[in-house]
Design a protein around this motif. Structure first.
Motif, PDB file in Angstrom:
ATOM      1  N   VAL A 123      34.671 -43.010 -11.015  1.00 63.39           N
ATOM      2  CA  VAL A 123      33.907 -41.782 -11.233  1.00 63.39           C
ATOM      3  C   VAL A 123      34.563 -41.032 -12.386  1.00 63.39           C
ATOM      4  CG1 VAL A 123      33.156 -39.559 -10.265  1.00 63.39           C
ATOM      5  CG2 VAL A 123      33.244 -41.588  -8.799  1.00 63.39           C
ATOM      6  N   GLU A 124      33.790 -40.763 -13.432  1.00 62.13           N
ATOM      7  CA  GLU A 124      34.276 -39.945 -14.552  1.00 62.13           C
ATOM      8  C   GLU A 124      34.299 -38.494 -14.091  1.00 62.13           C
ATOM      9  OE1 GLU A 124      35.165 -41.079 -17.556  1.00 62.13           O
ATOM     10  OE2 GLU A 124      34.470 -43.148 -17.356  1.00 62.13           O
ATOM     11  N   CYS A 125      35.364 -37.774 -14.428  1.00 59.34           N
ATOM     12  CA  CYS A 125      35.445 -36.383 -13.993  1.00 59.34           C
ATOM     13  C   CYS A 125      36.410 -35.587 -14.871  1.00 59.34           C
ATOM     14  CB  CYS A 125      35.872 -36.297 -12.530  1.00 59.34           C
ATOM     15  SG  CYS A 125      37.384 -37.153 -12.179  1.00 59.34           S
ATOM     16  N   TRP A 131      38.756 -31.595 -14.852  1.00 61.08           N
ATOM     17  CA  TRP A 131      39.190 -30.376 -14.168  1.00 61.08           C
ATOM     18  C   TRP A 131      39.570 -29.327 -15.189  1.00 61.08           C
ATOM     19  CZ3 TRP A 131      40.331 -35.233 -12.560  1.00 61.08           C
ATOM     20  CH2 TRP A 131      40.055 -35.552 -11.240  1.00 61.08           C
ATOM     21  N   SER A 188      40.656 -34.607 -18.307  1.00 66.17           N
ATOM     22  CA  SER A 188      39.507 -35.480 -18.061  1.00 66.17           C
ATOM     23  C   SER A 188      39.964 -36.929 -17.939  1.00 66.17           C
ATOM     24  CB  SER A 188      38.468 -35.345 -19.178  1.00 66.17           C
ATOM     25  OG  SER A 188      39.007 -35.795 -20.406  1.00 66.17           O
ATOM     26  N   ARG A 203      39.136 -40.662 -15.205  1.00 65.90           N
ATOM     27  CA  ARG A 203      38.332 -41.243 -14.135  1.00 65.90           C
ATOM     28  C   ARG A 203      39.177 -41.574 -12.924  1.00 65.90           C
ATOM     29  NH1 ARG A 203      36.251 -47.059 -16.327  1.00 65.90           N
ATOM     30  NH2 ARG A 203      38.278 -47.995 -16.656  1.00 65.90           N
ATOM     31  N   PRO A 222      36.562 -30.717  -9.313  1.00 65.82           N
ATOM     32  CA  PRO A 222      36.317 -31.007 -10.724  1.00 65.82           C
ATOM     33  C   PRO A 222      35.287 -30.062 -11.321  1.00 65.82           C
ATOM     34  CG  PRO A 222      36.182 -33.011  -9.401  1.00 65.82           C
ATOM     35  CD  PRO A 222      36.265 -31.849  -8.460  1.00 65.82           C
ATOM     36  N   TYR A 276      33.405 -30.958 -13.598  1.00 65.30           N
ATOM     37  CA  TYR A 276      32.245 -31.840 -13.666  1.00 65.30           C
ATOM     38  C   TYR A 276      32.649 -33.205 -13.133  1.00 65.30           C
ATOM     39  CZ  TYR A 276      34.291 -34.457 -17.511  1.00 65.30           C
ATOM     40  OH  TYR A 276      35.113 -35.236 -18.260  1.00 65.30           O
ATOM     41  N   HIS A 277      31.674 -33.971 -12.695  1.00 64.76           N
ATOM     42  CA  HIS A 277      31.900 -35.376 -12.372  1.00 64.76           C
ATOM     43  C   HIS A 277      30.575 -36.109 -12.444  1.00 64.76           C
ATOM     44  CE1 HIS A 277      30.194 -35.306  -8.293  1.00 64.76           C
ATOM     45  NE2 HIS A 277      30.813 -34.143  -8.127  1.00 64.76           N
ATOM     46  N   VAL A 317      30.304 -39.168  -2.814  1.00 69.50           N
ATOM     47  CA  VAL A 317      30.156 -38.342  -4.012  1.00 69.50           C
ATOM     48  C   VAL A 317      28.877 -37.539  -3.865  1.00 69.50           C
ATOM     49  CG1 VAL A 317      29.921 -38.335  -6.523  1.00 69.50           C
ATOM     50  CG2 VAL A 317      31.376 -40.038  -5.415  1.00 69.50           C
ATOM     51  N   GLN A 336      26.608 -34.559  -5.563  1.00 70.43           N
ATOM     52  CA  GLN A 336      26.310 -33.702  -6.704  1.00 70.43           C
ATOM     53  C   GLN A 336      25.299 -32.669  -6.255  1.00 70.43           C
ATOM     54  OE1 GLN A 336      25.225 -36.904  -9.433  1.00 70.43           O
ATOM     55  NE2 GLN A 336      26.979 -36.355 -10.690  1.00 70.43           N
TER      56      GLN A 336
END
Length: 135
Positions: free
Chosen positions: A52-54, A56, A119, A121, A12, A14-15, A84, A86
């Motif tokens: 989890v919000e993410c 690509w 985007s 989850r 991703p 972001y996540h 997870v 980060q």
């Protein structure tokens, strides 16, 4: 990085951190014909939802579809601990989770400079039963 049972959930762009949904007591309500009100059968909280919000980034629509298809193939097949990680932070582990699937926030969108962007989850259900206070 998001991983479970040796599977890495793509890369991703972001996540967020894993969020655990509220843990509620399980309640079944019953009513009987001719009796006012309802009766409740309750039991303590058991498992709970995790998400989890993410998002690509993909350069082509084909790559975007490959990400969506890859996630769909894993739904219901992953059953271990969810990890997870980060950058620069300790890993967060949610034990005994079943991967439920991916829920898009909106259809993929095209950024003219970076390509397609997806985007939404990732969803799991944890089988862990909370330990009562004082136990």
């Amino acid at each position: 990085m998001i991983s479970q049972d040796g599977f890495t959930f793509g890369a991703p762009a972001y996540h967020g951190r894993p969020i655990s949904a509220a843990r509620y007591a399980r309640i079944r309500s019953f009513t009987w014909h001719g009796v006012a009100g309802e009766s409740h059968l309750t039991s303590p909280p058991a498992g709970f939802d995790v998400f989890v919000e993410c998002g690509w980034e993909a350069v082509s629509e084909v790559a975007l579809e490959a990400i969506e298809n890859g996630l769909a193939e894993q739904a219901g097949r992953l059953f271990g601990d969810l990890t997870v990680q980060q950058s620069g932070r300790p890993a967060i582990v949610k034990p005994q989770c079943t991967f439920v699937g991916y829920e898009p926030a909106a259809p993929g969108r095209l950024d003219p400079h970076r390509g397609w962007f997806l985007s939404g989850r990732l969803l799991w259900r944890s089988r862990v039963t909370p330990v009562p206070a004082g136990a």
